[in-house]
Design a protein around this motif. Structure first.
Motif, PDB file in Angstrom:
ATOM      1  N   TRP A 184      49.699  80.357  15.083  1.00 21.03           N
ATOM      2  CA  TRP A 184      50.413  80.449  16.568  1.00 21.03           C
ATOM      3  C   TRP A 184      50.357  81.542  17.340  1.00 21.03           C
ATOM      4  O   TRP A 184      50.434  81.499  18.235  1.00 21.03           O
ATOM      5  N   PRO A 238      53.432  75.785  17.127  1.00 20.14           N
ATOM      6  CA  PRO A 238      52.454  75.532  17.863  1.00 20.14           C
ATOM      7  C   PRO A 238      51.823  76.600  18.509  1.00 20.14           C
ATOM      8  O   PRO A 238      52.581  77.431  18.959  1.00 20.14           O
ATOM      9  N   ILE A 240      49.733  76.389  20.968  1.00 21.52           N
ATOM     10  CA  ILE A 240      49.966  75.985  22.386  1.00 21.52           C
ATOM     11  C   ILE A 240      50.568  74.570  22.361  1.00 21.52           C
ATOM     12  O   ILE A 240      50.946  73.959  21.373  1.00 21.52           O
ATOM     13  N   GLU A 241      51.155  74.394  23.509  1.00 24.54           N
ATOM     14  CA  GLU A 241      52.102  73.032  23.648  1.00 24.54           C
ATOM     15  C   GLU A 241      51.330  72.118  23.554  1.00 24.54           C
ATOM     16  O   GLU A 241      49.957  71.817  24.105  1.00 24.54           O
ATOM     17  N   ALA A 242      51.874  71.065  22.902  1.00 26.03           N
ATOM     18  CA  ALA A 242      50.831  69.799  22.795  1.00 26.03           C
ATOM     19  C   ALA A 242      51.486  68.764  23.774  1.00 26.03           C
ATOM     20  O   ALA A 242      52.522  68.961  24.510  1.00 26.03           O
ATOM     21  N   ASN A 243      50.705  67.587  23.976  1.00 28.22           N
ATOM     22  CA  ASN A 243      51.211  66.633  24.860  1.00 28.22           C
ATOM     23  C   ASN A 243      51.256  67.000  26.212  1.00 28.22           C
ATOM     24  O   ASN A 243      52.139  66.390  27.034  1.00 28.22           O
ATOM     25  N   VAL A 244      50.764  68.228  26.725  1.00 22.56           N
ATOM     26  CA  VAL A 244      50.518  68.572  28.156  1.00 22.56           C
ATOM     27  C   VAL A 244      49.516  68.944  28.295  1.00 22.56           C
ATOM     28  O   VAL A 244      48.291  69.181  27.685  1.00 22.56           O
ATOM     29  N   HIS A 304      46.275  71.599  29.928  1.00 19.38           N
ATOM     30  CA  HIS A 304      45.925  72.792  30.019  1.00 19.38           C
ATOM     31  C   HIS A 304      44.817  72.816  30.859  1.00 19.38           C
ATOM     32  O   HIS A 304      43.708  72.399  30.669  1.00 19.38           O
TER      33      HIS A 304
END
Length: 777
Positions: free
Chosen positions: A184, A615, A617-621, A623
């Protein structure tokens, strides 16, 4: 005329101003002298003292620059990857390593040196002098879990060799593999605390990964992703890495000839993919036609003759599940022999490049006072692919290519077009004479590697053999003692953990000195062992290292070996000495409590897919990315999952060509591009036609601005790969399952690393690319 008058007035004013300044200065000077004479201005009197430093020559206000102890040696620390004990000619192997041989003739050869059975843990212990679980590195960084011994985060309380030596006046640099940065933290924004720069190394040139494509590596220079020379058809990373070390040594010697250096040199060989220059591969043609069974016997015979092993050493039994060479078809023999020729060429070529470094040290007169510690392998040889592979990433997709598929690539093995790895039989052969190999912490095939220490100024016994038990945690204290420094109690205000290793300097003068490192635990992915005064207790192996391990490690049966008279660990004496077995098992439990070994977890593949680590990077968003030369490692780019979608906004004028979005490359990846104005998306997770899917736009884009989207949509059976242009579906393709892309890097508006023939940029104008697992707004 007006301009001339203006300039005349300006000059006059400047002359008057200058006169006033001079007069004021004269008055101030005279006044200062008068006050000093009268004793009324002590500060002015102090200003008249000459410039000076402290009486001892140190600075009063400048920060003092750390200086190494007088006569401190340069330190060159070398660690290769996945090289078995019996691979190199130095330890009786079939692969000629003349420069490693030369180092052994001028130094000491250690025949009972041990690692941790896997790369990240070995490297963490090497750099810190602490046991791997004690520094959060119980396994490789990619399979970390949220337990103290397994976070993959080396704590601030365990300063690395780079930090300690830098603070003691050394120039420091790291070349090659780094596999000690948490997943991460791998993105282009870091944080860089656990990158080489954060671990005390002023310069880094290499890669952050388990292994690398030698022809198309995801290179980093310090924190910046760089691209290999696209105009060099013969590029190979091992040479490039040596070039950069030589360049750094030149700058260091030229700029700081009186200052010692510490260089950590970590080649990619022999980790897959196994690649080498064709002329080097051809040197080994026919050298392995006799097969792995005969090669094992030949290696052991040489080892005995050279004094590498005891005269009565037995060959470990054949590895369960590996076919006898005589049972193979002629095509299989031809294919598998060629795979070993490639692997041998890779190590031999790496040794050749290392020879250039030794030559430079000789040329500069530095070799005599350079402490070189060369560890040939960070664990035993890998046992990953039972029949070998023409794509090292296929294993993670659960794909085992057929012999027929691999035979089609036989003439391209070792090239940039085929990312191959040899069959398990060759890995086992190069672990001779020991059983098993990489990842198995209860068997010497996974633990014991050849090491050479050379220091002409500090070691008089040239060509000596040392049989004392030693471990990778012993290296840091050995270096500290050779330099003449003590491990610091604090670094940057943080109290340091005790060093767990034992310095090996006592062996430099006395070949028969009693072993000082008398006890050591081992654990990797649930397999475990405990060594004590020549005895080794360890768990049995009832799984295949080249597949998922679904066994319960807590239910493993323990075995016992007396290595004092059983060098190759072949005779289980647990039934004869049950008390000794119980003693060592109890010792392991004590070590487990001290060094954070529990809880145990065995299944590598289950852990690599864990969703319970931080993570990158953030999931479910969504980019949003813009075209640039920034490259994003796979761990720091939106992962292919159900619902993944990429939306590109582009403006075209005509029939443009070029890349829009790339991740990975030929062996594993995907790409969105324009081909004569037509949007094309190719999903190529395994490099095989069977899994490859392509969807296209309905035709060439009309001039203007367009939105191109690609998505994996859940379907009744598997998924549907869908392309839309300006909101309208243009083509779909069925996908049985989504395979993660673990290799290479992602980039916007530039080609993949292994694409050097297509356009460098897109002929279109890319406004932005939005990627995520939730529908972008």
């Amino acid at each position: 005329m007006m301009r001339q008058g203006y300039l005349k007035r300006v000059r006059a004013r400047l002359a008057k101003d200058m006169a006033r300044v001079i007069a004021a200065g004269l008055v101030a000077s005279l006044s200062g002298q008068a006050l000093a004479q009268a004793g009324g201005d002590a500060a002015s009197a102090q200003q008249q003292q000459p410039l000076r430093t402290q009486a001892d020559g140190s600075w009063r206000y400048y920060p003092n620059i750390p200086k190494a102890p007088k006569g401190a040696p340069n330190v060159l620390l070398v660690l290769t990857d996945d090289v078995g004990f019996g691979a190199s000619s130095t330890f009786g192997g079939p692969i000629p390593t003349p420069n490693f041989d030369m180092l052994a003739r001028n130094g000491l050869k250690y025949t009972q040196f041990h690692t941790t059975a896997m790369c990240s843990p070995t490297r963490a212990s090497l750099l810190t002098g602490r046991n791997h679980h004690a520094v959060g590195s119980g396994s490789i960084s990619n399979v970390s879990v949220d337990e103290p011994g397994y976070t993959s985060v080396i704590p601030d309380s365990a300063a690395t060799l780079g930090q300690v030596l830098k603070n003691n006046g050394y120039d420091t640099a790291w070349f090659g593999k780094n596999h000690n940065t948490p997943d991460w933290e791998l993105g282009p924004m870091g944080p860089f605390t656990h990158w080489p720069s954060g671990m005390g190394f002023d310069y880094f040139y290499g890669f952050n990964a388990a292994g690398t494509d030698q022809a198309n590596p995801p290179l980093l220079e310090n924190h910046i992703g760089v691209r290999r020379d696209p105009n060099d058809p013969d590029y190979i990373f091992e040479k490039d890495m040596a070039d950069h070390l030589l360049a750094w040594m030149s700058a260091q010697n030229g700029s700081n000839p009186d200052k010692p250096f510490f260089a950590y040199y970590a080649p990619g060989a022999m980790h897959g993919p196994q690649q080498a220059p064709k002329e080097w591969i051809d040197k080994f043609k026919g050298k392995f036609d006799m097969g792995w069974d005969v090669v094992r016997e030949q290696i052991l015979a040489r080892q005995k003759k050279m004094g590498v092993v005891a005269p009565d050493t037995k060959l470990a039994p054949p590895l369960p599940g590996v076919p006898a060479w005589s049972s193979l078809s002629s095509d299989q023999k031809r294919l598998y022999a060629r795979m070993m020729e490639v692997a041998a060429a890779q190590l031999a070529y790496t040794d050749d490049q290392f020879g250039r470094i030794i030559a430079r040290l000789k040329d500069t007169g530095q070799l005599d006072n350079t402490l070189i510690i060369f560890i040939q392998g960070d664990n035993g040889a890998a046992l990953h692919n039972l029949r070998g592979t023409n794509n090292v990433y296929s294993l993670f997709a659960g794909i085992e290519p057929s012999d027929e598929d691999m035979l089609k690539d036989i003439d391209r093995l070792g090239s940039e077009h085929v990312l191959s790895n040899y069959p398990v039989g060759w890995g086992y052969a190069t672990n001779t004479p020991f059983p098993w190999g990489k990842t198995v912490a209860s068997k010497l095939g996974g633990l014991r590697d050849g090491m050479v220490i050379s220091w002409p100024k500090g070691i008089a016994d040239k060509g000596g053999v040392r049989t004392q038990f030693s471990h990778v945690i012993d290296i840091a204290p050995t270096i500290y003692e050779a330099i003449g420094i003590a491990p610091p109690e604090k670094v940057d205000g943080v109290v340091q953990q005790p060093i767990d290793g034992v310095a090996l300097n006592y062996t430099f003068k006395d070949a028969k000195a009693p072993t000082r490192h008398r006890e050591q635990y081992f654990e990797m992915l649930g397999s475990r062992a405990y060594y004590k005064d020549g005895w080794l207790a360890g768990t049995d192996v009832n799984w295949k290292p080249w597949g998922p391990n679904k066994t319960n490690p807590y239910k493993a049966t323990w075995q016992l070996y007396n290595l004092n008279n059983d060098y190759s660990q072949t005779v289980d004496v647990s039934a004869k000495y049950p008390e000794k077995l119980a003693e060592l098992r109890a010792d392991f439990d004590k070590a487990a409590a001290k060094f954070n070994i529990y809880p145990l977890s065995a299944d590598f593949f289950e852990r690599i897919n864990s969703k319970f680590r931080p993570p990158a990077i953030e999931a479910n968003v969504a980019h949003v990315y813009y075209p640039s030369d920034i490259r994003y490692p796979a761990a720091a780019f939106p992962e292919l999952t159900p619902g993944w979608e990429a939306v590109a906004k582009v403006t075209v004028q005509g029939m443009e060509n070029g890349p829009i979005l790339n991740q990975g490359g030929v062996p594993s990846g995907y790409a969105l591009s324009l081909e004569n104005g037509v949007p094309v998306f190719t999903y190529n997770p395994s490099g095989r036609a069977q899994e490859r899917r392509t969807v296209k736009g309905g035709g060439a884009l009309a001039p203007g601005t367009h939105e191109i989207s690609v998505a994996f949509v859940p379907a009744d059976k598997g998924f549907t790969l869908t392309m839309k242009v300006d909101g309208k579906v243009t083509q779909t393709a069925p996908v049985d399952r989504i395979i993660r892309i673990l290799a290479g890097e992602a980039i916007i508006g530039r080609p993949a690393l292994d694409d050097r023939t297509g356009p460098r940029t897109c002929g279109c104008e890319i406004e932005k690319v939005t990627v995520g697992t939730a529908k972008p707004s």
